[in-house]
Design an enzyme around this catalytic site. Structure first.
Site, PDB file in Angstrom:
ATOM      1  N   HIS A  87      -1.447   3.610  -0.826  1.00  0.00           N
ATOM      2  CA  HIS A  87      -0.116   4.051  -0.373  1.00  0.00           C
ATOM      3  C   HIS A  87       0.956   3.386  -1.218  1.00  0.00           C
ATOM      4  O   HIS A  87       0.663   2.524  -2.042  1.00  0.00           O
ATOM      5  CB  HIS A  87       0.079   3.803   1.123  1.00  0.00           C
ATOM      6  CG  HIS A  87       0.141   2.354   1.542  1.00  0.00           C
ATOM      7  ND1 HIS A  87      -0.920   1.492   1.376  1.00  0.00           N
ATOM      8  CD2 HIS A  87       1.129   1.621   2.129  1.00  0.00           C
ATOM      9  CE1 HIS A  87      -0.584   0.298   1.855  1.00  0.00           C
ATOM     10  NE2 HIS A  87       0.657   0.339   2.304  1.00  0.00           N
ATOM     11  N   HIS A 132       3.557   1.325  -0.764  1.00  0.00           N
ATOM     12  CA  HIS A 132       4.259   0.049  -0.563  1.00  0.00           C
ATOM     13  C   HIS A 132       4.111  -0.874  -1.777  1.00  0.00           C
ATOM     14  O   HIS A 132       3.054  -0.918  -2.412  1.00  0.00           O
ATOM     15  CB  HIS A 132       3.742  -0.645   0.700  1.00  0.00           C
ATOM     16  CG  HIS A 132       4.305  -0.062   1.960  1.00  0.00           C
ATOM     17  ND1 HIS A 132       3.720  -0.240   3.194  1.00  0.00           N
ATOM     18  CD2 HIS A 132       5.416   0.697   2.173  1.00  0.00           C
ATOM     19  CE1 HIS A 132       4.452   0.386   4.111  1.00  0.00           C
ATOM     20  NE2 HIS A 132       5.476   0.971   3.523  1.00  0.00           N
ATOM     21  N   ASP A 151       3.617  -3.996  -2.270  1.00  0.00           N
ATOM     22  CA  ASP A 151       2.518  -4.971  -2.355  1.00  0.00           C
ATOM     23  C   ASP A 151       1.184  -4.291  -2.686  1.00  0.00           C
ATOM     24  O   ASP A 151       0.161  -4.961  -2.833  1.00  0.00           O
ATOM     25  CB  ASP A 151       2.405  -5.815  -1.072  1.00  0.00           C
ATOM     26  CG  ASP A 151       2.145  -4.992   0.177  1.00  0.00           C
ATOM     27  OD1 ASP A 151       2.899  -4.023   0.426  1.00  0.00           O
ATOM     28  OD2 ASP A 151       1.189  -5.301   0.907  1.00  0.00           O
ATOM     29  N   HIS A 152       1.202  -2.956  -2.851  1.00  0.00           N
ATOM     30  CA  HIS A 152       0.000  -2.205  -3.232  1.00  0.00           C
ATOM     31  C   HIS A 152       0.127  -1.529  -4.601  1.00  0.00           C
ATOM     32  O   HIS A 152      -0.874  -1.137  -5.175  1.00  0.00           O
ATOM     33  CB  HIS A 152      -0.337  -1.161  -2.157  1.00  0.00           C
ATOM     34  CG  HIS A 152      -0.641  -1.808  -0.834  1.00  0.00           C
ATOM     35  ND1 HIS A 152      -1.911  -1.987  -0.363  1.00  0.00           N
ATOM     36  CD2 HIS A 152       0.182  -2.383   0.080  1.00  0.00           C
ATOM     37  CE1 HIS A 152      -1.869  -2.628   0.801  1.00  0.00           C
ATOM     38  NE2 HIS A 152      -0.608  -2.883   1.086  1.00  0.00           N
ATOM     39  N   HIS A 162       0.762   4.184   9.306  1.00  0.00           N
ATOM     40  CA  HIS A 162       1.495   3.076   8.660  1.00  0.00           C
ATOM     41  C   HIS A 162       2.493   3.685   7.677  1.00  0.00           C
ATOM     42  O   HIS A 162       3.688   3.395   7.717  1.00  0.00           O
ATOM     43  CB  HIS A 162       0.487   2.173   7.961  1.00  0.00           C
ATOM     44  CG  HIS A 162       1.077   1.074   7.135  1.00  0.00           C
ATOM     45  ND1 HIS A 162       1.686  -0.028   7.679  1.00  0.00           N
ATOM     46  CD2 HIS A 162       1.132   0.906   5.781  1.00  0.00           C
ATOM     47  CE1 HIS A 162       2.096  -0.815   6.688  1.00  0.00           C
ATOM     48  NE2 HIS A 162       1.774  -0.276   5.534  1.00  0.00           N
ATOM     49  N   ASP A 190      -3.774  -0.413   4.560  1.00  0.00           N
ATOM     50  CA  ASP A 190      -3.039  -1.004   5.686  1.00  0.00           C
ATOM     51  C   ASP A 190      -3.208  -0.164   6.954  1.00  0.00           C
ATOM     52  O   ASP A 190      -2.335  -0.172   7.823  1.00  0.00           O
ATOM     53  CB  ASP A 190      -1.550  -1.126   5.355  1.00  0.00           C
ATOM     54  CG  ASP A 190      -1.261  -2.231   4.350  1.00  0.00           C
ATOM     55  OD1 ASP A 190      -2.196  -2.941   3.942  1.00  0.00           O
ATOM     56  OD2 ASP A 190      -0.079  -2.376   3.971  1.00  0.00           O
ATOM     57  N   HIS A 214      -5.106  -7.058   3.897  1.00  0.00           N
ATOM     58  CA  HIS A 214      -4.334  -8.257   4.266  1.00  0.00           C
ATOM     59  C   HIS A 214      -5.139  -9.254   5.078  1.00  0.00           C
ATOM     60  O   HIS A 214      -6.014  -8.878   5.845  1.00  0.00           O
ATOM     61  CB  HIS A 214      -3.086  -7.863   5.073  1.00  0.00           C
ATOM     62  CG  HIS A 214      -2.064  -7.138   4.263  1.00  0.00           C
ATOM     63  ND1 HIS A 214      -1.218  -7.795   3.400  1.00  0.00           N
ATOM     64  CD2 HIS A 214      -1.772  -5.825   4.165  1.00  0.00           C
ATOM     65  CE1 HIS A 214      -0.433  -6.899   2.807  1.00  0.00           C
ATOM     66  NE2 HIS A 214      -0.761  -5.692   3.250  1.00  0.00           N
TER      67      HIS A 214
HETATM   68 FE    FE Z   1       0.354  -3.916   2.611  1.00  0.00          FE
HETATM   69 ZN    ZN Z   2       1.692  -1.158   3.515  1.00  0.00          ZN
END
Ligand code: FE
Ligand code: ZN
Length: 260
Positions: free
Chosen positions: A61, A63, A65-66, A119, A138, A176
């Protein structure tokens, strides 16, 4: 068909705490995939440590942090980037767009694409039936699930049900290390669950030593993760929701976790 090898490394991100990156390697073909690309330096170091050459990124996805390291990793390795066709926000650098029902291969092993929105709306997960391994991004965490940013509780519940329907001996790689906090929360909504009590003690001990609690087995999640247990009579009774639908119970648990 030779076995696939799996490898997991962690990095810290300012916004999201400890993130995990999972690598999938075929000794037969030399192909190597990494699930997501939140940190280019961590990916390059892991590849160097293993002596692997990256051939694919499997993006879950949008985001940061990905995907923050996506373009740097792609430029450095020339890898092919697979990611969601149904994008809620554009992801730069995708080469192959995938949706529910699609599949592709690594080292002769089939990889099935599962869309698990909630999410985010663009979330896709990757399932390898031959090695009973799923990469849940996530959506599903050890003892938890992702916060609902773009979807609805009903949508997230359906997505979790899709993952819960995989074989119970599936290994779950999620993105995570939130398990310690998730365990503390889980005990507040499912306090009589002895399997949860036992798992929580193990999680606290692992985290006290700085060890990962990811991956986990789906069977463990089914027995202890409150977000998969909305139909459990004891937890429903504890919440005073014996008459509610499963999706309503899930939504209540998610709301309580948001405020925990
Ligand atoms: Fe994440
Ligand atoms: Zn995420």
């Amino acid at each position: 068909m030779s076995e696939l090898e799996f490898h997991q490394v962690a990095f810290e991100s300012a916004r999201a705490g400890i993130n995990y990156l999972a690598f999938i390697h075929s000794p037969k073909t030399g192909e190597t995939a990494c699930v997501d690309a939140g940190d280019a330096g961590t990916i390059k170091k892991a590849l160097a440590d293993k002596g692997w050459t990256l051939t694919h990124l499997w993006i879950t996805h949008h985001h940061p942090d990905h995907v923050e390291g996506l373009e740097e990793v792609k430029a450095a390795t020339g890898c092919t980037v697979i990611g969601p066709k149904e994008q809620s926000q554009p992801i730069a650098g995708l080469d192959v767009l995938v949706k529910e029902g699609d599949s592709f291969e690594i080292g002769g092993h089939k990889v099935k694409v599962l869309q698990t929105p909630g999410h985010t709306l663009d979330m896709v997960n990757y399932y390898i039936p031959s090695s009973k391994t799923v990469f849940t991004g996530d959506t599903l965490f050890s003892l938890g699930c992702g916060r609902i940013f773009e979807g609805t509780p009903e949508m997230m519940w359906d997505s979790l049900c899709k993952l819960a329907a995989l074989p119970a001996d599936t290994t779950v790689y999620s993105s995570h290390e939130y398990t310690e906090g998730s365990a503390k929360f889980a005990l507040t909504v499912d306090p009589a669950n002895t399997a949860l009590q036992t798992r929580a003690r193990r999680v606290f001990a692992l985290r006290a030593e700085g060890k990962p609690t990811v991956p986990s087995m789906l069977s463990e999640e089914l027995a202890t993760n409150p977000f998969l247990r909305a139909s459990d009579p004891a937890m429903r009774a504890h919440l005073g929701m014996s008459e509610a639908s499963d999706a309503e119970v899930f939504a209540e648990i998610r709301k309580r976790k948001d405020n925990f």
